[in-house]
Design a protein around this motif. Sequence first.
Motif, PDB file in Angstrom:
ATOM      1  N   PHE A  96       6.066  -2.824  -5.471  1.00  0.00           N
ATOM      2  CA  PHE A  96       4.771  -2.816  -4.783  1.00  0.00           C
ATOM      3  C   PHE A  96       4.592  -4.098  -3.972  1.00  0.00           C
ATOM      4  O   PHE A  96       4.004  -4.085  -2.896  1.00  0.00           O
ATOM      5  CB  PHE A  96       3.634  -2.648  -5.784  1.00  0.00           C
TER       6      PHE A  96
ATOM      7  N   GLU B 219      -2.231  -1.000  -5.101  1.00  0.00           N
ATOM      8  CA  GLU B 219      -1.615  -0.832  -6.408  1.00  0.00           C
ATOM      9  C   GLU B 219      -1.626  -2.162  -7.181  1.00  0.00           C
ATOM     10  O   GLU B 219      -1.925  -2.205  -8.367  1.00  0.00           O
ATOM     11  CB  GLU B 219      -0.182  -0.313  -6.252  1.00  0.00           C
TER      12      GLU B 219
ATOM     13  N   ASN C  94       1.905  -3.307  -1.132  1.00  0.00           N
ATOM     14  CA  ASN C  94       0.942  -2.305  -1.605  1.00  0.00           C
ATOM     15  C   ASN C  94      -0.122  -3.017  -2.447  1.00  0.00           C
ATOM     16  O   ASN C  94      -0.113  -2.973  -3.679  1.00  0.00           O
ATOM     17  CB  ASN C  94       1.679  -1.235  -2.417  1.00  0.00           C
TER      18      ASN C  94
HETATM   19  C1  LIG Z   1       0.758   2.299  -3.388  1.00  0.00           C
HETATM   20  O1  LIG Z   1       1.342   2.782  -4.602  1.00  0.00           O
HETATM   21  C2  LIG Z   1       0.716   3.930  -5.114  1.00  0.00           C
HETATM   22  C3  LIG Z   1       1.336   4.234  -6.462  1.00  0.00           C
HETATM   23  O2  LIG Z   1       2.699   4.436  -6.315  1.00  0.00           O
HETATM   24  C4  LIG Z   1       0.872   5.063  -4.113  1.00  0.00           C
HETATM   25  O3  LIG Z   1       0.203   6.212  -4.608  1.00  0.00           O
HETATM   26  C5  LIG Z   1       0.261   4.656  -2.787  1.00  0.00           C
HETATM   27  O4  LIG Z   1       0.515   5.652  -1.819  1.00  0.00           O
HETATM   28  C6  LIG Z   1       0.866   3.359  -2.308  1.00  0.00           C
HETATM   29  N1  LIG Z   1       0.159   2.887  -1.145  1.00  0.00           N
HETATM   30  C7  LIG Z   1       0.779   2.419  -0.095  1.00  0.00           C
HETATM   31  C8  LIG Z   1      -0.085   1.943   1.021  1.00  0.00           C
HETATM   32  O5  LIG Z   1       2.010   2.366  -0.042  1.00  0.00           O
END
Ligand SMILES: *[C@@H]1O[C@H](CO)[C@@H](O)[C@H](O)[C@H]1NC(C)=O
Length: 615
Positions: free
Chosen positions: A447, A455, A452
């Motif tokens: 992440f 998350e 991300n």
């Molecule tokens: C961040 O991680 C979550 C869990 O894996 C996922 O559902 C989500 O799409 C991700 N967001 C991005 C912006 O990558």
Amino acid sequence: MTVTPFIVKLLTGALPLFGSGLSNKQTHGNLDSSSWQNLPKFLPGSPLIHGYPWGLLQYKPDIVNEPLPNTGVTRRYNFEITPGKLSPDGYEKEMLLINGQYPGPLIEANWGDWIEITVTNSLESINEGTAMHWHGLRQYQTQFADGVPGVGQCPIAPGSNHTYRFRADHVGSSWYHSHYSAQLSSGLVGPMVFYGPRSVPYDIDLGPVLLSDWFHPYYETLVAGIVGNGTNFKPAFSNNNLINGKMNYDCSLVRDGTPCVSNAGVSKFQFKRGKDHLLRVVNTGSAGLQFFTIDEHEMTVISNDYIPIKPYKTNSLTLGVGQRSDVIVHGKTGVDANRAYWMRSNLSVNCALTMQPHGLAAIYYDEEDFAANKIPKSKPGPLINAKMPCQNAPLNTTIPITRIPAPPADKVVTIQVLDHLNATGHPEYLLNNQTGRVNYNKPLLRFAKQANFTELSNPEWNVLNTGDSKVVRLVWENRKVDPSDPNFFNLTFAHPMHLHGHDYQVLSFGPGEWDGTIINGANPMRRDTAILPPNGHLVMQFTTDNPGIWPVHCHVAWHVSAGFLMEILERPQELAKQRNVEKALSETCVAWDRWSNQNVVDQIDSGLRRFMERP
Ligand SMILES: *[C@@H]1O[C@H](CO)[C@@H](O)[C@H](O)[C@H]1NC(C)=O
Ligand SMILES: *[C@@H]1O[C@H](CO)[C@@H](O)[C@H](O)[C@H]1NC(C)=O
Ligand SMILES: *[C@@H]1O[C@H](CO)[C@@H](O)[C@H](O)[C@H]1NC(C)=O
Ligand SMILES: *[C@@H]1O[C@H](CO)[C@@H](O)[C@H](O)[C@H]1NC(C)=O
Ligand SMILES: *[C@@H]1O[C@H](CO)[C@@H](O)[C@H](O)[C@H]1NC(C)=O
Ligand SMILES: *[C@@H]1O[C@H](CO)[C@@H](O)[C@H](O)[C@H]1NC(C)=O
Ligand SMILES: *[C@@H]1O[C@H](CO)[C@@H](O)[C@H](O)[C@H]1NC(C)=O
Ligand SMILES: *[C@@H]1O[C@H](CO)[C@@H](O)[C@H](O)[C@H]1NC(C)=O
Ligand SMILES: [Cu+2]
């Protein structure tokens, strides 16, 4: 809630025996620990420049972009992890073994070498994952080799293997251990030695001296008690204290019929008259604070963790789990060298829960006495355990040789530590009201690499994003509990605080709250693990020169199991540019995801901290 802080039951037997009630195969499996003694000044394999593989390069740890010698050498090791039964102290114990031995094999390399270790998980019969951490290394741009499951990798699935590849980026003494729940308590630990320029000469390198509090039950049983609620809560008391994996145990204490032999034997060291001996003392235990002494001998401390310090003389070392001191001990001469002496490691009776705190090993000068297992008659020094404080040597006595002043911090975070019972009555550590946890299928490095932040802001992961800060200061406050609150333990422990990927500056520690004074601001002590004293504070500071998402946690296995864990997200913009991260993660995650889809992982602890109900 109160917990009886300690119950001390001394060895009832007379003087410990050296017997060989059991064979080396029965106590330590394939281990040949005599091969640890008399280590070389460096390993062969690369061209020598001015007589050394590192040439004239000086070791200046934790200077940004410190140059490493290009030795052109990769040291390769194979570790196979299996379940097994051994009796290191005479009590037969269900263990986890590396290549059929305990402690695990010595890892050696020259400063600057690459190291490649293939770890094979052969735990199919007990259905456990595993992961191995190489304590205290920088792992610059190789965080995926740092070995923390749920952070830099997925666990290695039963039946598969994983190759860690990383640089010997420090000089000195350390250890490796499983970072998967409290597996290290069942035997997955071993010594590491990195040869390089030393600040003080010595004649004989006696190698690692591993100090381990020793628990007879399997780690899962212990963790279940630690995170249990109501009558299922059971604090873990160590049964013994081992030096290089050895000590005798009083088998008359065994009530359940477990095979036990009272004279398994203690470790022995061969000293030479008038010579300077290097001892690499490491606390490789699960929980307890150790006081290390040698009867009638002074020690000169030359480094703490991987940091060379101005040598100072002392009679005793205080080492929390994960901490190391390299010491030089001058050999006696004249009639004093006709005698044998005890080396002692005592678990702190104030800062450890233990039923048998005394660890012993024998030192011989005379080779015939060594062979004859002569029992030393030496007396301990004047120090009395009960009066020893649960903290490291004063910061004004430990001064790094490479001088780095404490810069002003551009991010300061105060973290209050509370030991608390959650809504269902389970003990949990709270760091600013949040307990830490990881998910083995979701390593946080992924992440972080993907930026991300949604998350990463999940409170359970307990991530502190330090953004673009250059210098981060963490002020840890080990809070005195409020006795009127029934949800808090009326007890605080000493916590050896370990930050991955860095040597940090220790600006202050001591009782109560920090008064803002920096000790030795012109050149504070640096190390990778320092003790946060009970009802006290610890101030650590580091330069953000290592993009990654680095765990910072208490190194008491039971405390990290109860959530004493957070992650420092360091320079995320630069981390996002690193290559090979996803490829490295997939090396463990593909197999782990497949395995965990077919097997129940019931994680009732933090993950580093993890608990699985056997299906
Ligand atoms: C961040 O991680 C979550 C869990 O894996 C996922 O559902 C989500 O799409 C991700 N967001 C991005 C912006 O990558
Ligand atoms: C690791 O696993 C791979 C794939 O199963 C196998 O080819 C390789 O031989 C294994 N390595 C070791 C050292 O066992
Ligand atoms: C222990 O925790 C479980 C849930 O994890 C709960 O159902 C139970 O009531 C708790 N027991 C006590 C004595 O608090
Ligand atoms: C360690 O334990 C011994 C008893 O085995 C005791 O005599 C000695 O004083 C202790 N040392 C320290 C530093 O507490
Ligand atoms: C360290 O500081 C203490 C007081 O905090 C003092 O008693 C001691 O003498 C100092 N030691 C050195 C080596 O400066
Ligand atoms: C309390 O902690 C236990 C053990 O970590 C956990 O399983 C449980 O879900 C927690 N209970 C609550 C209400 O958070
Ligand atoms: C923790 O939460 C309590 C209330 O639940 C609050 O009073 C306190 O300020 C919080 N402490 C921190 C450090 O956030
Ligand atoms: C908590 O400990 C203190 C001593 O540190 C003691 O005076 C007090 O009675 C204890 N309180 C409870 C509720 O056990
Ligand atoms: Cu702790």
